[in-house]
Enzyme design. Structure first.
Site, PDB file in Angstrom:
ATOM      1  N   HIS B 587      -7.678   1.315  -0.360  1.00 10.87           N
ATOM      2  CA  HIS B 587      -8.676   2.373  -0.602  1.00 10.87           C
ATOM      3  C   HIS B 587     -10.097   1.812  -0.685  1.00 10.87           C
ATOM      4  O   HIS B 587     -10.368   0.759  -0.125  1.00 10.87           O
ATOM      5  CB  HIS B 587      -8.285   3.187  -1.840  1.00 10.87           C
ATOM      6  CG  HIS B 587      -6.846   3.647  -1.767  1.00 10.87           C
ATOM      7  ND1 HIS B 587      -6.443   4.710  -0.992  1.00 10.87           N
ATOM      8  CD2 HIS B 587      -5.704   3.132  -2.317  1.00 10.87           C
ATOM      9  CE1 HIS B 587      -5.124   4.848  -1.094  1.00 10.87           C
ATOM     10  NE2 HIS B 587      -4.648   3.887  -1.879  1.00 10.87           N
ATOM     11  N   GLU B 602      -7.689   3.983  -8.361  1.00  8.50           N
ATOM     12  CA  GLU B 602      -6.870   2.913  -7.766  1.00  8.50           C
ATOM     13  C   GLU B 602      -7.700   1.849  -7.065  1.00  8.50           C
ATOM     14  O   GLU B 602      -7.385   0.661  -7.120  1.00  8.50           O
ATOM     15  CB  GLU B 602      -5.876   3.546  -6.778  1.00  8.50           C
ATOM     16  CG  GLU B 602      -4.915   2.544  -6.132  1.00  8.50           C
ATOM     17  CD  GLU B 602      -4.034   3.176  -5.052  1.00  8.50           C
ATOM     18  OE1 GLU B 602      -4.068   4.417  -4.905  1.00  8.50           O
ATOM     19  OE2 GLU B 602      -3.336   2.435  -4.352  1.00  8.50           O
ATOM     20  N   HIS B 655      -2.083  -2.293  -3.843  1.00  3.10           N
ATOM     21  CA  HIS B 655      -2.235  -0.894  -4.262  1.00  3.10           C
ATOM     22  C   HIS B 655      -1.679  -0.699  -5.667  1.00  3.10           C
ATOM     23  O   HIS B 655      -0.981  -1.560  -6.196  1.00  3.10           O
ATOM     24  CB  HIS B 655      -1.434   0.021  -3.318  1.00  3.10           C
ATOM     25  CG  HIS B 655      -2.023   0.128  -1.951  1.00  3.10           C
ATOM     26  ND1 HIS B 655      -2.668   1.250  -1.496  1.00  3.10           N
ATOM     27  CD2 HIS B 655      -2.059  -0.763  -0.919  1.00  3.10           C
ATOM     28  CE1 HIS B 655      -3.080   1.054  -0.259  1.00  3.10           C
ATOM     29  NE2 HIS B 655      -2.721  -0.158   0.125  1.00  3.10           N
ATOM     30  N   GLU B 720       2.780  -2.353  -4.623  1.00  2.00           N
ATOM     31  CA  GLU B 720       2.365  -1.289  -5.537  1.00  2.00           C
ATOM     32  C   GLU B 720       2.531  -1.812  -6.962  1.00  2.00           C
ATOM     33  O   GLU B 720       3.636  -1.854  -7.498  1.00  2.00           O
ATOM     34  CB  GLU B 720       3.217  -0.030  -5.323  1.00  2.00           C
ATOM     35  CG  GLU B 720       2.958   0.676  -3.991  1.00  2.00           C
ATOM     36  CD  GLU B 720       1.661   1.498  -3.983  1.00  2.00           C
ATOM     37  OE1 GLU B 720       0.959   1.538  -5.023  1.00  2.00           O
ATOM     38  OE2 GLU B 720       1.362   2.084  -2.935  1.00  2.00           O
TER      39      GLU B 720
END
Lengths: 179, 760
Positions: B587, B602, B655, B720
């Site tokens: 992101h 995030e 992430h 993640e």
């Protein structure tokens, strides 16, 4: 008097009534068969997928098809409504609308409003469950092999930054669980 | 019987009839003309099993002129130059078409009912050139006008293509008979042009045109003495022209000529291009077998004039599935032939051979289970094993021994005693390898700079497995009879070291295995197939996770594995390769990624963890590219391009997760199975560290279709780290302590992978 007796001869009458009964019974059976083959054999349910509570899998629920209502819009309405079971969770963010759709060969193109992205909670897991609850629900229809997702008519690289939406997606078996 | 009784009886009959009529309306015969239901417009009857129609009704529908001569009881009909006559009490229909007379026999002929003429429907409309189709299941009779006319059928492309020219292409089917000698083309609603003449039948083929009126189609049947070289799949093409369309059936090339020219070049010619032939020289009988795929035998010419090279040639269709033509050339005494390389002339419909020269065998050598030698031209040796004493024999036909090839090579290794070579006869060199015992082998040819290199690889065996132990290490030495390719990998859950060895016999059961020592729980072996490659797999079950190091000795014959008993000892001895690693912080910019319940975005922890990973990797001597080192947006495509354009060795994307259930938490690592097998291993290494070291729920190593790990061209993983949607994990993701710990664990996984796989 003699004529009357011959016409309403009790033995003859019984025979006639028996014949009529057999005919009526045959007719009833045939009509029943036609009714069954026309209605019950046709699939009158759709399958929609929701997230399991632990957000690891998708599980299916069945819904009755609403007569005279577009089945493609109905599937999205059911996904929006969320699961009936309290063991499952909804996968579609608020205010998501299916704007229109188009079936090209066996690829279903679904055009959503931007709420699908803008109201989404994000995350790889979140994105997978949202996208594949849609893809698996639509590919459960026998005429749909794969699903391409558009936002306001535009092809998109991804929904919220992980999944590749530049190509049509197929049914994802690995995500599906029975319970 | 009384009247009233009759009334009741009739009522019952009527009930039955109406019921039957309702239940099966289709039982009635319906007639359609050009798709319009005309059942109600016509009167009909059936006489002698033939369906008759009232002549005036038919005339109205087909717009036929009708003339009835009562005195002769003769019915004359005329339409578009076709005259048709029927006479009462005669079962023939007379047809006059373009000055040609014809008569069709019917069952009933013309029948008079209530002073009206009824005539046989099918035969009459056939006489006028209409087509009929009777759908038996539905009892429907369809009358059509032909929709297309076939004007010409001819051979094209030197007999490799059959063109059917018609006004327009209507639905058709191409069928082939079981014996392959008949091709049937069915064309719906077609008729043949009156001026059509047969240009197709010839020495090889015979064409029949059959009208099938009751199915409204035309059937073209092409018969041949030999199987027809037609491939149903992909053999039919449609071409649209201005005036007419063409349906083209393309055939496989046929053998045209086998001949020897004035320069004594022996050639095989087909009517079209054919793939590479397989050529086999049989040393014992002076014969050459040439197998040509996708060519059929056809009507070929054999022109072998008096020549010094070839005694005789036999041609046969070796097989039809797949299609393969076999030509056997019997050579004259002491003659050899050699294929002429005509690939430059692009004349791939001809294969030629000239008188061959003997080629010299040079550089016969042996090393670590492999015999190698060279030759100036391609040879196809006869190889076989003999048992008493055990030896491998190679007969190299059409060769001589070069000066540097010794009579005997003393080898003396676990496989081979010695290698001998000798001239076997005028054309043949024989090589014999004296073995300790019979051993499997492989044969390989490789052409390099015009020289053909041959390798005979003996199948390896395990010669022994030894174990030893000291303060710091448990050592394992796996000794093989040769130096095959192998791969050592470490797995977790349960912990084990796996060695996959190529081309090696699994004889572990014959060996004495080492004392298990303090670290090894068990040793197993199995035969395994990885990516179509058969390997022998040796598994050492470990009771805990240990670092390890691999090296080899004795020309690759011994694989040494050192298991480190403490975490620190391997740091000193490892020789870590330097790799280029792309670290991708997820992101950024206007894309915050997931947002936690108290607002943590995030993109922020993702960048912080990525910067820390880069710092740690660089400290370990690795090269790092960050896709972003600040809060900026990048498309997924841009991230992939950065890694691919840099030629990176590894890619890891950072992430934090989210879902719409706040209870859910944990760590996940993703790979994409389309990327490569190494991506799974790479992701596994990282996930192993994170799942055990971070103190979060292990949600598993997962395979999914994520953009950045799908399109990167190197092993790649997407991590993640925790769920931002989970309030507790959001709080942890805010802390430097958690971010640094995550970065450390990810770096440990990356380095583990580089250490074990060389990092590529």
């Amino acid at each position: 008097m003699a004529e009357k007796q011959s016409l309403f001869n009790p033995g003859m009458k019984r025979k006639l009534l028996a014949v009529l009964r057999i005919l009526l019974l045959t007719a009833a059976v045939v009509y029943l068969l036609i009714f069954i083959s026309n209605t019950l054999l046709v699939d009158d349910q759709i399958t929609v997928y929701f997230s399991t509570e632990d957000a690891q899998y998708l599980a299916a629920e069945q819904r009755d098809i609403i007569e005279d209502h577009d089945i493609y819009f109905q599937i999205m309405e059911e996904l929006n409504k969320g699961p009936e079971s309290d063991q499952l969770s909804a996968t579609i963010p608020d205010e998501v609308e299916l704007l229109d759709y188009d079936l090209e060969a066996d690829t279903l193109i679904l055009n959503f409003n931007l709420a699908l992205r803008e109201n989404h909670w994000g995350g790889s897991t979140g994105e997978i469950l949202t996208i594949y609850s849609i893809v698996n629900s639509y590919t459960a229809l026998k005429e749909v092999e794969s699903v391409q997702i558009l936002l306001e008519g535009q092809e998109v690289e991804t929904l919220v930054g992980h999944l590749d939406l530049s190509r049509p997606l197929m049914y994802n078996q690995e995500l599906v669980t029975d319970n | 019987m009384s009247l009233r009784y009759k009334v009741v009886f009739i009522a019952i009959i009527l009930f039955i009839i109406s019921f039957l009529a309702f239940g099966s309306a289709a039982a009635q015969n319906s007639i359609y003309f050009n798709s319009e239901d005309i059942t109600d417009q016509i009167s009909s009857t059936v006489v002698e099993g033939e369906f008759l129609i009232k002549a005036t009704d038919l005339a109205e529908i087909l717009e036929i002129e009708l003339n009835w001569q009562p005195a002769l009881k003769l019915l004359e009909m005329e339409s578009n130059g076709v005259e048709v006559k029927l006479m009462a009490n005669s079962s023939f229909i007379q047809i006059r078409n373009n000055n040609r007379n014809d008569a069709i026999r019917t069952e009933a002929g013309l029948v008079l009912i209530d002073n009206q003429a009824y005539i046989p429907l099918a035969k009459t409309i056939e006489a006028f050139g209409y087509l009929l189709e009777f759908q038996r299941e539905e009892d429907k009779l369809f009358i059509f006008q032909p929709e297309t006319t076939i004007n010409n059928i001819e051979w094209k492309e030197d007999g490799n293509q059959l063109n059917i020219e018609m006004d327009e292409i209507s639905p058709y089917r191409v069928l082939q008979s079981d014996d392959g000698r008949e091709i049937i083309v069915e064309i719906d609603k077609a008729e043949v042009n009156q001026e059509f003449s047969d240009n197709v039948s010839n020495n090889n083929f015979y064409l029949r045109v059959i009208n099938v009126p009751d199915r409204a189609l035309l059937r073209l049947v092409l018969r041949s003495r030999t199987p027809i070289p037609f491939q149903i799949d992909g053999g039919v093409y449609e071409q649209s022209g201005e005036e007419s369309d063409t349906l083209a059936l393309s055939f496989l090339p046929q053998l045209k000529r086998v001949f020897i020219d004035d320069n004594n070049v022996f050639s095989i010619e087909a009517t079209g291009e054919f793939p590479q032939a397989e050529i086999d020289y049989l040393s014992d009988s002076n014969r050459v077998i040439i197998d040509i795929p996708s060519v059929v035998i056809g009507n070929y010419a054999k022109e072998l004039r008096d020549n010094p090279l070839i005694k005789n040639v036999t041609v046969s269709q070796h097989s039809l599935d797949p299609v393969r033509l076999r030509i056997e050339a019997e050579l004259k005494e002491n003659q050899i032939i050699q294929a002429v390389d005509n690939s430059r002339d692009r004349q791939s419909s001809v294969l030629s051979f000239r008188k061959g020269e003997q080629s010299e065998i040079t550089n016969l050598e042996y090393a670590a289970g492999k015999i190698t030698f060279q030759s100036q031209s391609s040879i196809n040796p006869d190889t076989f094993l003999l048992a008493e004493p055990p030896r491998l024999v190679l007969n190299l036909f059409n060769t001589s021994r070069g000066a540097n090839v010794a009579d005997k090579l003393e080898v003396d290794d676990p496989l081979i005693n010695s290698i001998r070579s000798a001239r076997f006869d005028n054309e043949t060199v024989r090589i014999v390898a004296d073995l300790h015992e019979l051993t499997g082998y492989n044969w390989n040819e490789e052409m390099k700079n015009g020289i053909y290199n041959y390798t005979i690889t003996f199948q390896n065996k395990f010669a022994g497995i030894q174990g030893s132990e000291d303060e710091d290490f448990q050592n394992l030495a796996v000794r093989l009879t040769g130096n095959p390719n192998y791969e050592v990998r470490k797995f977790t859950h349960p912990h084990r070291i796996v060695i996959d060895v190529d081309n090696t016999l699994n004889n572990i059961s014959e060996l004495e295995l080492p004392e298990k020592g303090s670290l090894i729980k068990d040793i197993r072996s199995s035969n395994y197939v990885i990516e179509d490659r058969e390997v022998t797999r040796l598994v050492f079950e470990l009771d805990e996770y240990y670092n390890h190091q691999v090296n080899e000795s004795d020309q690759g014959r011994v694989i040494n594995i050192a298991l480190a008993k403490h975490d620190d000892v391997l740091d000193d001895i490892r020789d870590m390769p330097q790799r280029l690693i792309v670290v991708d912080a997820g992101h950024g910019g206007f894309d915050p990624g997931a947002i936690g319940p108290t607002g943590l975005e995030e993109k922020e922890p993702a960048l912080a963890i990525s910067l820390k990973i880069a710092e740690l990797l660089e400290a370990e001597g690795q090269r790092v590219i960050l896709t972003r080192d600040r809060d900026v947006f990048l498309s997924l495509q841009q991230r992939v391009n950065i890694a691919n354009n840099a030629g990176a060795d590894l890619f890891v994307s950072i992430h934090s997760n989210a879902t719409n259930n706040r209870q859910v938490g944990g760590v996940e690592t993703y790979f994409n199975h389309r990327n490569s097998e190494y991506s799974r291993r790479f992701a596994d290494k990282i996930h192993d560290k994170l799942s055990r070291g971070l103190g979060l729920v292990d949600r598993g190593l997962k395979n999914d279709n994520f953009y950045v790990i799908r399109y990167t061209e190197m092993p790649s993983a997407l991590v993640e780290v925790g769920f931002l949607s989970n309030p507790e994990e959001e709080e942890r993701l805010r802390t430097d302590e958690f971010r640094n710990k995550s970065a450390h664990l990810i770096v440990d996984g990356i380095l583990d992978y580089i250490r074990e796989n060389g990092g590529r």
